[in-house]
Design a protein around this motif. Structure first.
Motif, PDB file in Angstrom:
ATOM      1  N   ILE A   1       0.359   6.770  -3.558  1.00  0.00           N
ATOM      2  CA  ILE A   1      -0.355   6.339  -3.066  1.00  0.00           C
ATOM      3  C   ILE A   1      -1.620   6.954  -3.300  1.00  0.00           C
ATOM      4  O   ILE A   1      -2.858   7.047  -3.321  1.00  0.00           O
TER       5      ILE A   1
ATOM      6  N   ILE B   1       6.704   6.749  -2.972  1.00  0.00           N
ATOM      7  CA  ILE B   1       5.237   5.771  -3.266  1.00  0.00           C
ATOM      8  C   ILE B   1       4.514   6.517  -2.600  1.00  0.00           C
ATOM      9  O   ILE B   1       3.630   5.642  -3.453  1.00  0.00           O
ATOM     10  N   ILE B   2       4.092   6.412  -1.331  1.00  0.00           N
ATOM     11  CA  ILE B   2       3.419   7.098  -0.949  1.00  0.00           C
ATOM     12  C   ILE B   2       2.548   7.801  -1.083  1.00  0.00           C
ATOM     13  O   ILE B   2       1.214   8.168  -1.716  1.00  0.00           O
ATOM     14  N   LYS B   3       3.607   8.900  -1.714  1.00  0.00           N
ATOM     15  CA  LYS B   3       2.852  10.073  -2.864  1.00  0.00           C
ATOM     16  C   LYS B   3       2.301  10.184  -4.122  1.00  0.00           C
ATOM     17  O   LYS B   3       1.170  10.268  -3.815  1.00  0.00           O
TER      18      LYS B   3
ATOM     19  N   LEU C   1       4.055  -4.631  -5.889  1.00  0.00           N
ATOM     20  CA  LEU C   1       3.801  -4.409  -4.205  1.00  0.00           C
ATOM     21  C   LEU C   1       3.629  -5.734  -4.059  1.00  0.00           C
ATOM     22  O   LEU C   1       3.928  -6.189  -3.395  1.00  0.00           O
ATOM     23  N   LEU C   2       2.055  -5.389  -4.819  1.00  0.00           N
ATOM     24  CA  LEU C   2       1.143  -7.064  -3.794  1.00  0.00           C
ATOM     25  C   LEU C   2       1.901  -7.961  -4.794  1.00  0.00           C
ATOM     26  O   LEU C   2       1.046  -9.366  -3.709  1.00  0.00           O
TER      27      LEU C   2
ATOM     28  N   VAL D   1       0.512  -1.431  -8.340  1.00  0.00           N
ATOM     29  CA  VAL D   1      -0.199  -2.560  -7.824  1.00  0.00           C
ATOM     30  C   VAL D   1       0.410  -3.761  -8.128  1.00  0.00           C
ATOM     31  O   VAL D   1       0.284  -4.442  -6.933  1.00  0.00           O
TER      32      VAL D   1
ATOM     33  N   TYR E   1      11.922  -0.520  -3.639  1.00  0.00           N
ATOM     34  CA  TYR E   1      10.717  -0.211  -2.839  1.00  0.00           C
ATOM     35  C   TYR E   1      11.584   1.133  -1.599  1.00  0.00           C
ATOM     36  O   TYR E   1      10.663   2.042  -1.953  1.00  0.00           O
ATOM     37  N   ASP E   2      12.483   0.303  -1.544  1.00  0.00           N
ATOM     38  CA  ASP E   2      13.038   1.216  -0.747  1.00  0.00           C
ATOM     39  C   ASP E   2      13.180   2.747  -0.555  1.00  0.00           C
ATOM     40  O   ASP E   2      13.314   3.877   0.411  1.00  0.00           O
TER      41      ASP E   2
ATOM     42  N   TYR F   1      10.481   4.765  -0.769  1.00  0.00           N
ATOM     43  CA  TYR F   1       9.316   5.099  -0.200  1.00  0.00           C
ATOM     44  C   TYR F   1       8.679   6.084  -0.011  1.00  0.00           C
ATOM     45  O   TYR F   1       7.635   5.858  -0.303  1.00  0.00           O
ATOM     46  N   GLU F   2       9.279   7.735   0.171  1.00  0.00           N
ATOM     47  CA  GLU F   2       7.989   8.620   0.411  1.00  0.00           C
ATOM     48  C   GLU F   2       7.389   8.657  -1.363  1.00  0.00           C
ATOM     49  O   GLU F   2       6.367   9.133  -1.533  1.00  0.00           O
TER      50      GLU F   2
END
Lengths: 107, 243
Positions: free
Chosen positions: B81, B77-79, B48-49, B45, B70-71, B74-75
């Motif tokens: 979240i 990290i989405i999982k 990223l922020l 958190v 992060y790149d 990417y996927e």
């Protein structure tokens, strides 16, 4: 990749539905609700929603047009090839995280 | 890299994104800790922020971390979240439609657990007097070194005199002592949930029970505390409305 238009209160994505599309706001505002937390996404960044489609999972939020909205609708490969490694992709991830953290009360 | 101890300090904005290969990393937000393990990202958190950490982020044991971008992730990290959002939905409660399940009764029949404790430890400590006042006097006289005896007697008291409001007070007081003295969260939580089931009309006691449940769940780093926090807010409004 195509541009779609939505009018006030039209649902763009719905929680729990599985669809292969990610959306980028081109103009206008979109209301997002996630587990009781609500926020508005705009075309400033521009904001992105529907990232769940990139990992084949159901949407975890419902997004509704707040007024007249134009969005770019992309499929996974289009988003990953064109946007993921750009500022739009980074901001998309940040925005997705921010909404989650706010809903959790972490920030 | 392998590390044990502080990874990021309080107030620091993480400049690197670490993924855990092995070990346990603890991060703390809103005074509640979250233990991360293999495959999780450290301070995702805040990274990223680009915001400062509320508390130190600590490797609880020797942990192996790798520096990722992060790149590339990417996927994944989405999982991660999405998994946080799943927890969010699992721990959300529809305040207009609260069902028994929302209270997280780990055991369908709370008394089963208390009875198991009773028979296992054979600490019944005598029978509860038939006379209500004598029963109250006996319960009030039990010292902290016989807490399980007190648990048994309070449970019997509530069953025998369900109309007596002092039963709710006994349950809350005993739960608090069990939690503080014995550090037994399960018994404490069971007693508090019994207040909600048995004395649902007594809003003040329910509020006290819910607030205590909130702090126990928070102490153990269980995000279920959010449910009790919301319930406490609703009860507070109801109590004020009744005042």
């Amino acid at each position: 990749m195509e541009t779609l238009e939505f009018n006030e209160n039209e649902k763009i994505i719905e929680k729990d539905k599985i669809e292969p599309y990610v959306y980028i706001i081109k103009s206008g505002k979109v209301k997002v609700s996630i587990a009781g937390y609500e926020t508005t996404l705009t075309d400033e960044t521009p904001d992105v929603f529907g990232l769940e489609a990139l990992v084949g999972q159901p949407y975890t939020e419902t997004c509704i047009a707040s007024g007249y909205v134009k969005v770019i609708r992309c499929e996974k490969s289009e988003f990953m090839d064109v946007y993921a490694k750009t500022e739009v992709g980074k901001e998309a991830l940040k925005s997705f995280m921010r909404r989650t953290a706010k809903a959790l009360g972490w920030i | 890299m392998k590390i044990e101890g502080v990874i990021f300090k309080k107030g620091e904005i993480p400049k690197k994104l670490f993924k855990i290969v092995s070990g346990t990393v603890r991060e703390t937000r809103n005074k509640t800790y979250h233990d991360l393990s293999k495959g999780d990202y450290v301070s995702l958190v805040e990274y990223l922020l680009e915001i400062p950490l509320e508390e130190d982020v600590v490797a609880m044991e020797e942990s192996e971390l790798i520096d990722v971008s992060y790149d590339e992730e990417y996927e994944e990290i989405i999982k991660k979240i999405i998994s946080l959002r799943k927890i969010l939905y699992e721990t959300s409660v529809d305040l207009n439609n609260i069902v028994l399940d929302d209270f997280n009764f780990e055991e369908a029949n709370i008394d089963n657990y208390l009875e198991q404790i009773e028979s296992l430890l054979t600490l019944s400590g005598g029978e509860l007097p038939e006379d209500k006042n004598e029963a109250i006097e006996l319960i009030e006289s039990i010292e902290d070194d016989k807490l399980l005896t007190k648990v048994n007697l309070v449970k019997k008291f509530v069953e025998r005199f369900p109309e007596e409001q002092i039963g709710a007070k006994f349950l809350i007081e005993t739960a608090a002592k069990v939690y503080i003295v014995l550090n037994d969260k399960y018994i404490a939580k069971s007693l508090l949930k019994k207040v909600l089931l048995t004395y649902s009309q007594l809003l003040d006691y329910c509020y006290e029970a819910v607030k205590t449940l909130e702090s126990i769940y928070k102490d153990e780093g269980n995000i279920i505390f959010r449910r009790y926090s919301k319930m406490a807010k609703v009860l507070e409004v109801m109590i004020r409305g009744n005042a």
